[in-house]
Design a protein around this motif. Structure first.
Motif, PDB file in Angstrom:
ATOM      1  N   MET A   5      -2.199 -11.731  -0.636  1.00 24.45           N
ATOM      2  CA  MET A   5      -2.037 -10.543   0.191  1.00 24.45           C
ATOM      3  C   MET A   5      -2.402 -10.842   1.640  1.00 24.45           C
ATOM      4  SD  MET A   5      -3.115  -7.475  -2.296  1.00 24.45           S
ATOM      5  CE  MET A   5      -2.198  -7.176  -3.802  1.00 24.45           C
ATOM      6  N   HIS A   8       0.469 -12.358   3.241  1.00 27.30           N
ATOM      7  CA  HIS A   8       1.482 -11.364   3.527  1.00 27.30           C
ATOM      8  C   HIS A   8       1.167 -10.628   4.832  1.00 27.30           C
ATOM      9  CE1 HIS A   8       4.520  -8.326   2.052  1.00 27.30           C
ATOM     10  NE2 HIS A   8       3.970  -7.684   3.085  1.00 27.30           N
ATOM     11  N   GLU A  10      -0.818 -11.490   7.276  1.00 25.49           N
ATOM     12  CA  GLU A  10      -0.766 -12.354   8.464  1.00 25.49           C
ATOM     13  C   GLU A  10       0.673 -12.553   8.894  1.00 25.49           C
ATOM     14  OE1 GLU A  10      -2.880 -15.804   7.301  1.00 25.49           O
ATOM     15  OE2 GLU A  10      -4.843 -14.809   7.473  1.00 25.49           O
ATOM     16  N   ARG A  11       1.496 -12.768   7.895  1.00 21.75           N
ATOM     17  CA  ARG A  11       2.910 -13.004   8.193  1.00 21.75           C
ATOM     18  C   ARG A  11       3.529 -11.781   8.897  1.00 21.75           C
ATOM     19  NH1 ARG A  11       6.716 -16.907   6.741  1.00 21.75           N
ATOM     20  NH2 ARG A  11       8.002 -16.318   8.483  1.00 21.75           N
ATOM     21  N   GLU A  12       3.188 -10.584   8.360  1.00 18.88           N
ATOM     22  CA  GLU A  12       3.734  -9.343   8.912  1.00 18.88           C
ATOM     23  C   GLU A  12       3.222  -9.135  10.339  1.00 18.88           C
ATOM     24  OE1 GLU A  12       5.898  -7.500   7.323  1.00 18.88           O
ATOM     25  OE2 GLU A  12       5.973  -5.754   8.646  1.00 18.88           O
ATOM     26  N   GLU A  14       2.282 -11.427  12.460  1.00 16.15           N
ATOM     27  CA  GLU A  14       3.005 -12.362  13.332  1.00 16.15           C
ATOM     28  C   GLU A  14       4.384 -11.837  13.677  1.00 16.15           C
ATOM     29  OE1 GLU A  14       3.232 -16.264  11.521  1.00 16.15           O
ATOM     30  OE2 GLU A  14       1.052 -16.269  11.299  1.00 16.15           O
ATOM     31  N   GLU A  15       5.015 -11.315  12.632  1.00 17.06           N
ATOM     32  CA  GLU A  15       6.373 -10.809  12.823  1.00 17.06           C
ATOM     33  C   GLU A  15       6.384  -9.674  13.844  1.00 17.06           C
ATOM     34  OE1 GLU A  15       8.802 -12.340  11.402  1.00 17.06           O
ATOM     35  OE2 GLU A  15      10.400 -11.019  12.095  1.00 17.06           O
ATOM     36  N   SER A  33       2.215  -0.624   6.933  1.00 16.87           N
ATOM     37  CA  SER A  33       3.413  -0.770   6.103  1.00 16.87           C
ATOM     38  C   SER A  33       3.071  -1.351   4.732  1.00 16.87           C
ATOM     39  CB  SER A  33       4.469  -1.645   6.805  1.00 16.87           C
ATOM     40  OG  SER A  33       3.976  -2.953   6.948  1.00 16.87           O
ATOM     41  N   PHE A  34       1.957  -2.074   4.653  1.00 15.84           N
ATOM     42  CA  PHE A  34       1.524  -2.586   3.344  1.00 15.84           C
ATOM     43  C   PHE A  34       1.018  -1.436   2.466  1.00 15.84           C
ATOM     44  CE2 PHE A  34      -1.007  -4.829   0.235  1.00 15.84           C
ATOM     45  CZ  PHE A  34      -0.231  -5.961   0.007  1.00 15.84           C
ATOM     46  N   GLY A  35       0.179  -0.586   3.133  1.00 21.42           N
ATOM     47  CA  GLY A  35      -0.265   0.612   2.433  1.00 21.42           C
ATOM     48  C   GLY A  35      -1.413   0.404   1.467  1.00 21.42           C
ATOM     49  N   ARG A  39      -6.087  -0.614  -2.976  1.00 22.49           N
ATOM     50  CA  ARG A  39      -5.416   0.157  -4.008  1.00 22.49           C
ATOM     51  C   ARG A  39      -4.442  -0.732  -4.778  1.00 22.49           C
ATOM     52  NH1 ARG A  39      -0.886   3.949  -2.291  1.00 22.49           N
ATOM     53  NH2 ARG A  39       0.385   3.276  -4.061  1.00 22.49           N
ATOM     54  N   PHE A  40      -3.727  -1.546  -4.049  1.00 25.00           N
ATOM     55  CA  PHE A  40      -2.735  -2.381  -4.743  1.00 25.00           C
ATOM     56  C   PHE A  40      -3.383  -3.507  -5.538  1.00 25.00           C
ATOM     57  CE2 PHE A  40       0.256  -0.484  -1.614  1.00 25.00           C
ATOM     58  CZ  PHE A  40       1.033   0.172  -2.561  1.00 25.00           C
TER      59      PHE A  40
ATOM     60  N   TRP B  29       6.126 -11.762   0.920  1.00 28.19           N
ATOM     61  CA  TRP B  29       6.513 -11.192   2.213  1.00 28.19           C
ATOM     62  C   TRP B  29       8.018 -11.354   2.387  1.00 28.19           C
ATOM     63  CZ3 TRP B  29       8.382 -13.281   6.927  1.00 28.19           C
ATOM     64  CH2 TRP B  29       8.349 -12.383   7.999  1.00 28.19           C
ATOM     65  N   ASN B  46       6.399   0.909   0.502  1.00 33.81           N
ATOM     66  CA  ASN B  46       5.123   0.291   0.832  1.00 33.81           C
ATOM     67  C   ASN B  46       5.181  -1.166   0.393  1.00 33.81           C
ATOM     68  OD1 ASN B  46       3.475   2.055   2.126  1.00 33.81           O
ATOM     69  ND2 ASN B  46       2.568   2.889   0.236  1.00 33.81           N
ATOM     70  N   GLN B  47       4.980  -2.046   1.361  1.00 34.75           N
ATOM     71  CA  GLN B  47       5.103  -3.459   1.002  1.00 34.75           C
ATOM     72  C   GLN B  47       4.107  -3.848  -0.078  1.00 34.75           C
ATOM     73  OE1 GLN B  47       4.913  -5.685   4.595  1.00 34.75           O
ATOM     74  NE2 GLN B  47       6.803  -4.783   5.394  1.00 34.75           N
ATOM     75  N   GLY B  48       2.925  -3.205  -0.039  1.00 39.44           N
ATOM     76  CA  GLY B  48       1.873  -3.540  -1.011  1.00 39.44           C
ATOM     77  C   GLY B  48       2.314  -3.307  -2.451  1.00 39.44           C
ATOM     78  N   TYR B  51       3.429  -5.999  -4.982  1.00 39.51           N
ATOM     79  CA  TYR B  51       2.584  -6.941  -5.726  1.00 39.51           C
ATOM     80  C   TYR B  51       2.316  -6.515  -7.168  1.00 39.51           C
ATOM     81  CZ  TYR B  51       2.446  -9.781  -1.658  1.00 39.51           C
ATOM     82  OH  TYR B  51       2.834 -10.587  -0.648  1.00 39.51           O
ATOM     83  N   PRO B  52       1.897  -5.252  -7.380  1.00 41.77           N
ATOM     84  CA  PRO B  52       1.743  -4.863  -8.792  1.00 41.77           C
ATOM     85  C   PRO B  52       3.027  -5.113  -9.568  1.00 41.77           C
ATOM     86  CG  PRO B  52       0.834  -3.189  -7.378  1.00 41.77           C
ATOM     87  CD  PRO B  52       1.501  -4.187  -6.468  1.00 41.77           C
TER      88      PRO B  52
END
Lengths: 870, 110
Positions: A5, A8, A10-12, A14-15, A33-35, A39-40, B29, B46-48, B51-52
């Motif tokens: 994660m 992910h 870091e990549r975002e 950078e983007e 945007s990851f949200g 939680r995930f 990503w 949501n990008q997160g 993963y699940p």
């Protein structure tokens, strides 16, 4: 997951920066945007199936941490278990090697031992004659190979010293039936057995290694034996040899006794053992019926050879059972007691663990509150206990490795299979692992299951240490009671064995065992063909030895009392006739053990004369045969009459020897058996007496070299072996009961120690739990001795209950097993009151000490501090 | 509540991931980027939550993962479709087509 994660995000970021955002908002946008990273993550974990292996590994890690956190508990538990598991593993390695492992022969389970018996004459092993073997071979349907075996010693000449060689004389197909393939050369072929064939030898592996230094060119070499050259044709692999260890093997044709016309024609000349192989699929019962039928037919055909009044029958036994019959009882007893020791150890560790669960109740409650299910908690505790048991098991295996060598020596006394007891092999390791796991389960289950359904009270209780629930207290108490009871039973068994050993040690053998040296001497018989030759030889040899410094007196005899070989084989049962006493129809002729001695035999052993006279140097005239009898024979056959002057015959009336005296009884065949009826004849009137006995002024062991030298000086072709003192023989006769008693006492001592530790542990906890109460009692004016008594009473009550349960249990057990116990015991009743009393006292004293040491602490309780401690 | 939303999406998201991976090995990503690009920004999930879904697919045995060096020289976890995954994708695509055709039929009928 974490790393993934992060990558992910870091990549975002950078983007986003590449799109022109400043770093901080780029990061914020990425997170948005990851949200919700956490939680995930959580969701990911939920997705993954609960990984058994992983939680197991967690439990293990946690377990290791707990064990390290309480090192004294761990050490005590591991040691206790190691003793229990170690004892069981080593006993099992013996039981497995001797009783369970298949015979190391091709299809060893098919091999049977045949035996001819005359039950009415008290003979359970008559042996077989050549004629009889021929009959079985011709008539038997159930067996596919019937082979014979007997063992003799021959003198091998040509080496530095003459060498006595134990020689197995066997049928040509003996090794084929046993399924043994030669290591070098070949085994016997039918033509080797033909009359007048060239004499050939097969060497045993041990002898080849020991005497021929493993010479690979041995095949074809010639040995001089019995005044004939014998050619070596093969070497056996290192298989265990049954029915006894031999140095070399020869076919029946090469044995002078066995191949003589007269011997072969005599149906009564029984000397051989007989083995067979069951045809595939033929059960033992069928082989037994078949052999019994053969014997019946022989009995009908030759009624004069098999008189009905002696009874005659033939039986077949599995070789495997035959070889281990003597060992079975003792080994199973040991395995049983070892198992009980392990049970006591388990009870102890369970009790320790229970006490610990009590202290950890809060921890458990917190875990439960945080969502751990009861099953999960139980699994955690079981993992811990299994871990402990495995540690104990590993240490136990180390203990077992060290003790197995000792046990092999022990087992040798009971079975020829002792040498097959390997170092710890796969099966034994498997056994150790299995009992370790089982142990972990057994002692882990009680504390684990005691975790209540409802742990809430533990949380509410502020003290951090909940008072014991009555159920758990009962469990702990019953564990202690069980330990005491089982220890009691073990101590009884050990006590009975020890008492029996002491009784055995007190048995007077009937002669003076001190300072007598025994050696077996075998002259080159071909030089002493006649009685006269041999008489001169023995006379001159004894004269020479008597003048040796340190020697008081010396004699020759065909056997000596407590000879281990004699004890194994049992007395000879020679039939005799007493002049003027015709047998009533159907009456069995008297039997007696038959000894051949030189006149000084009785003085050498200090065996007292009761009436009449001993032999003297004039008793050599074959026309005036004389005999001595022992008191047992005089009592049995002459009652109140004086036997001196009566005549008896040992050859069915061909010659009659006059009884010139009566000598005292001697325990010749074991200290536990009554003296057998005995007849002595002088060497000068008979033939051959292989044992030299010399009474010495000093310790006889110091004279061995000197006496050997004297014999070789006298006749360099006389072989010497079987050198020992009579005291050695006596101590050997006691060795197996001594070892059994020692092992059992060791087990019982272990049990006692473990139990005492268990009681002490329970008491220590009780004292800790009652500190508050005792503080109040002291504050209210109770005396120190009163509170001490209060606590002691709690422990001793358990001990007394244990004693009561244990003694009644032991009584029932010994009653149930009484037939079995009686065979193991000598002159002691299984319900021996003295043993029970002593054991109860010892156990009560040990328990009292175990109670007192921790209980003593209550007298040091300061009421003020105790009351405040809550 | 968030749960119900992702549950609703679950089947579709799984399918999208499988479809994306059908092209080749990719890290998380990359998958997110590609879904966004190919859907022309319409499916802005949501990008997160990717993963699940990925973990779930891995449990099912439809994707396999391994660590490797990414294009910008960092360690990244790459996912690829397994044989079972490929089969699942065909099945789900067929299902989806049937479903969407049905939905369309319902929507167009007046």
């Amino acid at each position: 997951m974490e790393r993934e994660m992060r990558f992910h995000l870091e990549r975002e970021t950078e983007e986003n920066m590449r799109r022109g955002m400043p770093p901080t908002s780029a990061r914020r946008a990425a997170l948005l945007s990851f949200g919700g990273v956490e939680r995930f993550k959580e969701e990911c974990r939920d997705v993954q199936r609960p990984r058994r292996l992983e939680t197991f590994w967690q439990d293990v890690q946690y377990g290791v941490r707990m064990l390290r956190k309480y090192p004294s508990f761990t050490l005590l538990a591991v040691l206790t278990l190691a003793l229990g598991i170690g004892v069981n593993t080593s006993i099992f390695s013996v039981v497995y090697g001797v009783l369970l492992r298949p015979l190391p022969y091709r299809n060893g389970h098919e091999l049977v031992v045949l035996r001819q018996q005359a039950p009415l004459a008290g003979a359970d092993n008559l042996g077989f004659s050549v004629k009889e073997i021929e009959d079985y071979r011709a008539q038997n349907q159930a067996l596919e190979g019937i082979v014979e075996h007997h063992s003799m010693t021959f003198t091998l000449l040509g080496g530095q010293e003459p060498e006595l060689i134990q020689t197995g004389v066997v049928s040509a197909n003996f090794f084929d039936v046993m399924g043994v393939k030669p290591l070098l050369g070949r085994t016997f072929l039918p033509e080797d057995e033909a009359h007048g064939a060239e004499a050939v030898l097969v060497l045993s592996y041990k002898y080849w290694q020991r005497s021929q230094h493993g010479d690979r060119d041995i095949v074809g070499k010639r040995f001089r034996m019995n005044d004939r050259p014998h050619t070596v044709i093969g070497v056996l692999p290192p298989v265990p040899q049954y029915p006894n260890e031999n140095d070399v093997y020869m076919p029946t044709a090469a044995c002078p006794t066995r191949s003589s016309e007269r011997f072969m024609a005599n149906r009564n000349a029984r000397m051989m053992s007989v083995f067979g192989r069951r045809k595939p699929g033929v059960p033992l019962a069928q082989a037994q019926t078949d052999v019994a039928t053969n014997a019946n037919r022989m009995q009908q055909q030759y009624p004069d050879v098999y008189p009905a009044n002696r009874g005659f029958r033939a039986v077949a036994t599995d070789l495997q059972d035959e070889l281990t019959q003597q060992a079975r009882q003792t080994f199973l007893l040991l395995l049983g007691t070892a198992g009980l020791v392990l049970l006591i150890a388990c009870a102890n560790v369970a009790n320790l663990a229970l006490a610990r669960v009590l202290r950890r109740e809060r921890e458990m409650a917190v875990r439960a509150a945080l969502g751990a299910s009861r099953g999960r908690l139980i699994r955690l505790l079981l993992t811990e206990s299994t871990l402990l048991a495995l540690l104990g098991g590993a240490l136990g295996i180390v203990l077992a490795i060290f003790s197995t060598g000792l046990l092999v020596k022990f087992a040798e006394r009971f079975t020829p299979r002792a040498h097959e007891i390997g170092v710890i092999d796969g099966t034994v390791l498997g056994f150790a692992l299995a009992i370790s796991l089982l142990t972990g389960l057994v002692f882990g289950l009680a504390p684990a299951l005691s975790i209540g359904q409802n742990l809430v009270p533990a949380l509410k209780d502020g003290s951090g240490q909940s008072t014991a629930s009555p159920a758990r207290q009962r469990l702990r108490n019953s564990l202690v009671v069980a330990q005491v009871a089982v220890s009691f039973a073990l101590l009884i068994v050990a006590g009975l064995m020890t008492r029996s050993l002491l009784k055995l040690q007190q048995v007077k053998p009937g002669f003076d065992v001190e300072r007598v040296l025994v050696m077996r001497i075998s002259p080159n018989w071909s030089k002493y063909q006649s009685n006269e030759d041999y008489r001169t030889f023995s006379q001159r040899l004894l004269d020479k030895l008597k003048t040796q410094p340190g020697v008081l007196i010396a004699a020759l005899s065909n056997n000596y009392p407590l000879n281990p070989l004699g004890i194994t084989r049992g007395p000879n049962r020679n039939e005799l006739q007493i002049e003027g006493r015709p047998l009533a129809p159907g009456e069995l002729p008297p039997q007696a053990d038959f000894r051949v001695v030189t006149p000084d035999y009785f003085d050498t052993l200090r065996l007292p004369l009761v009436s009449g006279r001993l032999f003297n140097d004039l008793d050599y005239d074959p026309k005036k045969p004389v005999a001595l009898i022992n008191q047992a024979l005089a009592r049995h056959r002459f009652g109140n009459d004086d036997p001196v002057g009566h005549r008896l015959s040992l050859d069915r009336g061909e010659s009659w020897a006059t009884i010139v005296g009566v000598v005292a009884d001697v325990k010749s065949y074991g200290l536990q058996s009554a003296a057998v009826d005995e007849v002595y004849r002088p060497v000068a009137q008979t033939f051959g007496a292989g044992f030299l006995l010399a009474r010495t002024k000093v310790e006889p062991a110091g004279l061995i070299r000197q006496l050997r030298g004297a014999v070789y000086d006298f006749d360099p072709e006389t072989a010497i072996d079987h050198v020992r003192t009579l005291e050695d023989a006596r101590s050997e006769a006691l060795a197996s009961p001594r070892l059994t008693a020692t092992l059992l006492s060791l087990f019982a001592a272990l049990a006692l120690l473990i139990t005492a530790a268990g009681i002490a542990g329970v008491m220590a906890l009780a004292v800790a739990q009652r500190t508050h109460e005792i503080g109040i009692r002291l504050a209210l004016g109770a005396s120190k001795s009163a509170v001490l008594w209060l606590v002691l009473e709690q422990g001793m009550r358990l001990v007394l209950v244990g004693l009561a349960v244990g003694s009644s249990g032991a009584l029932v057990l010994t009653r149930v097993l009484s037939a079995w116990m009686n065979t193991l015991l000598f002159a002691v009743e299984p319900a021996d009151p003295l043993t029970y009393l002593l054991v109860a006292l010892v156990l009560a004293a040990a328990a009292a000490a175990a109670c007192y040491l921790p209980a003593r602490r209550v007298t040091g309780i300061n009421p003020m501090i105790a009351l405040r401690s809550e | 509540m968030a749960k119900t939303k992702s549950d609703l999406l679950q089947g579709t998201l799984d399918m999208l991931i499988l479809k994306t991976l059908a092209v080749g090995e990719m890290h998380g990503w990359g998958i997110a980027q590609r879904i966004q690009q190919t859907s022309q920004g319409v499916l802005n999930i949501n990008q997160g939550s990717l993963y699940p879904a990925l973990y779930r697919l891995e449990e099912q045995g439809w994707v396999a993962s391994s660590w490797d060096v990414s294009d910008n020289n960092r360690q990244a976890k790459y996912y690829k479709l397994t044989r079972a995954g490929r089969k699942q994708l065909t099945e789900e695509t067929a299902n989806w087509e049937r479903m969407s055709a049905a939905v369309e039929l319902v929507l167009q009928s007046n």
